[in-house]
Design an enzyme around this catalytic site. Structure first.
Site, PDB file in Angstrom:
ATOM      1  N   LYS A  29       0.863  -1.208   0.000  1.00  0.00           N
ATOM      2  CA  LYS A  29       0.000   0.000   0.000  1.00  0.00           C
ATOM      3  C   LYS A  29       0.886   1.240   0.000  1.00  0.00           C
ATOM      4  CE  LYS A  29      -1.651   1.462   4.115  1.00  0.00           C
ATOM      5  NZ  LYS A  29      -1.341   2.840   4.478  1.00  0.00           N
ATOM      6  N   ASN A  30       1.927   1.244   0.849  1.00  0.00           N
ATOM      7  CA  ASN A  30       2.745   2.442   1.041  1.00  0.00           C
ATOM      8  C   ASN A  30       3.754   2.677  -0.059  1.00  0.00           C
ATOM      9  OD1 ASN A  30       1.197   2.835   3.255  1.00  0.00           O
ATOM     10  ND2 ASN A  30       2.748   2.202   4.741  1.00  0.00           N
ATOM     11  N   ARG A 100      -5.008  10.351   4.644  1.00  0.00           N
ATOM     12  CA  ARG A 100      -4.063  11.445   4.836  1.00  0.00           C
ATOM     13  C   ARG A 100      -2.929  11.392   3.806  1.00  0.00           C
ATOM     14  NH1 ARG A 100      -2.077  12.884   8.778  1.00  0.00           N
ATOM     15  NH2 ARG A 100       0.092  12.991   8.150  1.00  0.00           N
ATOM     16  N   CYS A 124      -4.964  11.549  13.356  1.00  0.00           N
ATOM     17  CA  CYS A 124      -5.737  10.307  13.292  1.00  0.00           C
ATOM     18  C   CYS A 124      -5.542   9.590  14.623  1.00  0.00           C
ATOM     19  CB  CYS A 124      -5.264   9.451  12.113  1.00  0.00           C
ATOM     20  SG  CYS A 124      -3.631   8.794  12.367  1.00  0.00           S
ATOM     21  N   ARG A 129       0.221  13.827  13.589  1.00  0.00           N
ATOM     22  CA  ARG A 129       0.718  13.635  12.224  1.00  0.00           C
ATOM     23  C   ARG A 129       0.736  14.930  11.407  1.00  0.00           C
ATOM     24  NH1 ARG A 129      -1.333   8.063   9.933  1.00  0.00           N
ATOM     25  NH2 ARG A 129       0.652   8.188   8.828  1.00  0.00           N
ATOM     26  N   PRO A 130       1.430  15.949  11.885  1.00  0.00           N
ATOM     27  CA  PRO A 130       1.517  17.205  11.141  1.00  0.00           C
ATOM     28  C   PRO A 130       2.263  17.020   9.814  1.00  0.00           C
ATOM     29  CG  PRO A 130       3.110  17.159  12.916  1.00  0.00           C
ATOM     30  CD  PRO A 130       2.275  15.939  13.086  1.00  0.00           C
ATOM     31  N   ILE A 131       2.176  18.017   8.947  1.00  0.00           N
ATOM     32  CA  ILE A 131       2.944  17.949   7.688  1.00  0.00           C
ATOM     33  C   ILE A 131       3.889  19.150   7.578  1.00  0.00           C
ATOM     34  CG2 ILE A 131       1.190  16.578   6.459  1.00  0.00           C
ATOM     35  CD1 ILE A 131       0.395  19.232   5.016  1.00  0.00           C
ATOM     36  N   ASP A 132       4.303  19.660   8.726  1.00  0.00           N
ATOM     37  CA  ASP A 132       5.178  20.844   8.729  1.00  0.00           C
ATOM     38  C   ASP A 132       6.473  20.624   7.954  1.00  0.00           C
ATOM     39  OD1 ASP A 132       5.528  19.065  11.074  1.00  0.00           O
ATOM     40  OD2 ASP A 132       7.324  20.254  11.368  1.00  0.00           O
ATOM     41  N   GLN A 133       6.982  19.402   7.971  1.00  0.00           N
ATOM     42  CA  GLN A 133       8.234  19.124   7.244  1.00  0.00           C
ATOM     43  C   GLN A 133       8.008  19.151   5.736  1.00  0.00           C
ATOM     44  OE1 GLN A 133      11.348  18.679   8.800  1.00  0.00           O
ATOM     45  NE2 GLN A 133      10.117  19.439  10.514  1.00  0.00           N
ATOM     46  N   ASP A 313       4.783  -0.094  12.111  1.00  0.00           N
ATOM     47  CA  ASP A 313       3.566  -0.734  11.589  1.00  0.00           C
ATOM     48  C   ASP A 313       3.467  -2.203  11.974  1.00  0.00           C
ATOM     49  OD1 ASP A 313       3.597   1.119   8.437  1.00  0.00           O
ATOM     50  OD2 ASP A 313       3.066   1.681  10.480  1.00  0.00           O
ATOM     51  N   ARG A 405      -8.381  -0.850   4.767  1.00  0.00           N
ATOM     52  CA  ARG A 405      -7.547   0.192   4.155  1.00  0.00           C
ATOM     53  C   ARG A 405      -6.182  -0.371   3.772  1.00  0.00           C
ATOM     54  NH1 ARG A 405      -6.251   4.821   7.633  1.00  0.00           N
ATOM     55  NH2 ARG A 405      -5.092   5.267   5.742  1.00  0.00           N
TER      56      ARG A 405
END
Ligand code: EPZ
Length: 441
Positions: A29-30, A100, A124, A129-133, A313, A405
């Site tokens: 998936k990833n 996300r 979640c 789980r920010p996306i600042d980077q 995971d 998922r």
């Protein structure tokens, strides 16, 4: 592809199970999600093979269609073609909320269209789980980023190569910036890049389209921008090391001798070592791993870490195995701040686990007894299924929309190894109340 599980579906497992035989893993998936996002960068048609049939992949395909791509799916193949003048630049909120990883379209849209509008993905169950980077890296590449009303508004007539050091290892952050940098002017160097095999698989795809990238799989990736990319014929999605690890742990829990096929053992070294240390017989081949018991299960501490460390995971699944080991073990989660949602549910089955911050102490061995449990996130749902395999009696696992998922037909694959497991579709619980005039809940 089976419709994603309705939230009222449940899995029924009769334990204890005895597993044996061989099982093949699906594509990752990833790796599929970034490859689908990368199709936005490429002219012409891109054919992906080995794509797992999962709810998240379905969501990603719908996102591409909303952005103007043409997507056709057949079995494990997906054909995407992106028109020259990609009409869309906005990722719809409902799709980003559902997945996300939709944030992965930011880099490609900026590189290809010079602008993008993506909702800030909320947190979640496993963390903020920010996306600042992601955003800091895109700004370093020259993008103008504005956050307004929960949306990321990004513009960049032309991205310019830069040197950027991540403040934390981030898999999708690395993937987003690699995709943004391939068409930038000049050279980009990403420091403290993620080293996951899924990043390497994405780079292989981009390189086959003419991108000039080196260093994938290490913590420093160098991208030399090119004026344009060329169509790619076919790209194969790499096998899912997390699904493979889930089956290996299932075999360690309930197997006599199980062979997991289609996996690259080098992608799971930390897990294979932990299984060996826990007392399992692990035999690796070029694209398969066989596993069997060679004595009683031994406690083995794990600390999750970015690749090549122990994967977060597989942390929940490992905890189930340690509940059966002869002694106390410690599991430390260093990647996400709330990834112990499965602990309370495992306790309902009889596991004895004490949590203090990022550290969980697992007492073993504990006899597990079947019970009704509910999944809180994708990998927690897999862990509850594994626990049902060793618990005595009937276990039911609810919350299968999480499971669907990230796992393609987990129950079918476990049944092929001898597990007594089936999916039951039940009318949503509250429907009964509504039809019998009961008071709303
Ligand atoms: C990827 O998520 C995977 N998802 C996750 O798999 C996996 O658990 C995770 O990597 C870690 O291996 C996909 O690849 C689609 P991160 P990602 O960015 O990229 C913090 C599954 O079960 N961070 O590596 O979203 C973040 O909060 C899923 O298949 C920032 O602070 O994870 C987390 O604590 C779950 N700022 C840590 O870094 C950022 O800008 C790692 O997150 C980005 C991340």
């Amino acid at each position: 592809m089976r419709e994603p599980g309705r939230s009222s579906d449940l899995l029924e497992i009769l334990g204890p199970a005895e597993l044996s035989g061989r099982v093949a893993v699906s594509g990752a998936k990833n790796a599929a999600l970034p490859a689908l996002a990368a199709s936005l960068l490429l002219p012409g048609k891109l054919e992906l093979s080995g794509v797992p049939q999962l709810a998240d992949v379905e969501t990603a395909c719908r996102l591409l269609e909303r952005l103007g791509s043409e997507v056709t799916r057949s079995g494990d193949r997906i054909l995407c073609s992106t028109p020259e003048d990609l009409p869309g630049e906005e990722a719809p909120l409902e799709l980003v909320r559902r997945m996300r990883a939709s944030v992965l379209v930011l880099g490609p849209l900026l590189a290809r269209r010079g602008q993008a509008r993506v909702p800030l993905p909320g947190g979640c169950a496993i963390g903020a789980r920010p996306i600042d980077q992601h955003l800091a890296g895109l700004e370093a590449l020259g993008a103008e980023i504005r956050l307004e009303h929960g949306w990321v508004e990004a513009r960049a007539p032309r991205l310019r190569g830069t040197r950027f050091r991540f403040g934390i290892e981030t898999v999708t952050g690395t993937e987003n910036l690699v995709m943004a940098a391939v068409l930038a002017e000049g050279t980009t160097v990403l420091e403290r890049a993620a080293r996951e095999p899924e990043v390497v698989n994405l780079v292989e795809l981009l390189r086959s389209a003419g991108a000039r990238i080196e260093g994938e799989g290490t913590d420093e990736i160098r991208i030399e921008g090119v004026p344009e990319l060329r169509p790619v014929g076919q790209h194969r999605i790499l096998p899912d090391r997390i699904e493979a690890g889930t089956f290996l742990i299932a075999a360690a829990l309930a197997g006599t001798s199980v062979r997991v096929e289609g996996i690259r053992s080098q992608d799971l070294e930390s897990v294979l070592l932990a299984l060996h240390d826990a007392g399992l017989e692990v035999e690796t081949g070029p694209d398969a791993v066989a596993i069997g018991r060679r004595g009683p299960l031994r406690p083995r501490d794990v600390v999750t870490a970015p690749h090549p460390g122990f994967p977060t995971d597989l942390q929940a699944q490992w905890m189930v195995l340690m509940s059966q080991a002869g002694g106390t073990s410690t599991v430390v989660e260093t990647i996400f701040e709330h990834r112990f949602g499965h602990v309370a549910e495992l306790a309902r089955l009889g596991a004895s686990i004490e949590v203090a911050g990022p550290r969980a102490r697992v007492q073993g061995p504990r006899r597990l007894q079947g019970a009704e449990v509910c999944a809180t996130d994708l990998r927690a749902s897999a862990a509850l299924v594994l626990a049902g395999l060793v618990a005595e009696g009937r276990t039911t696992v609810e919350g299968l929309h999480h499971l669907d998922r990230g796992y393609a037909d987990l129950e079918g694959k476990l049944a092929s190894l001898g597990a007594r497991i089936r999916r039951i579709s039940t009318p949503a619980r509250h429907e009964g109340l509504l039809t019998t005039g009961g008071s709303g809940l």
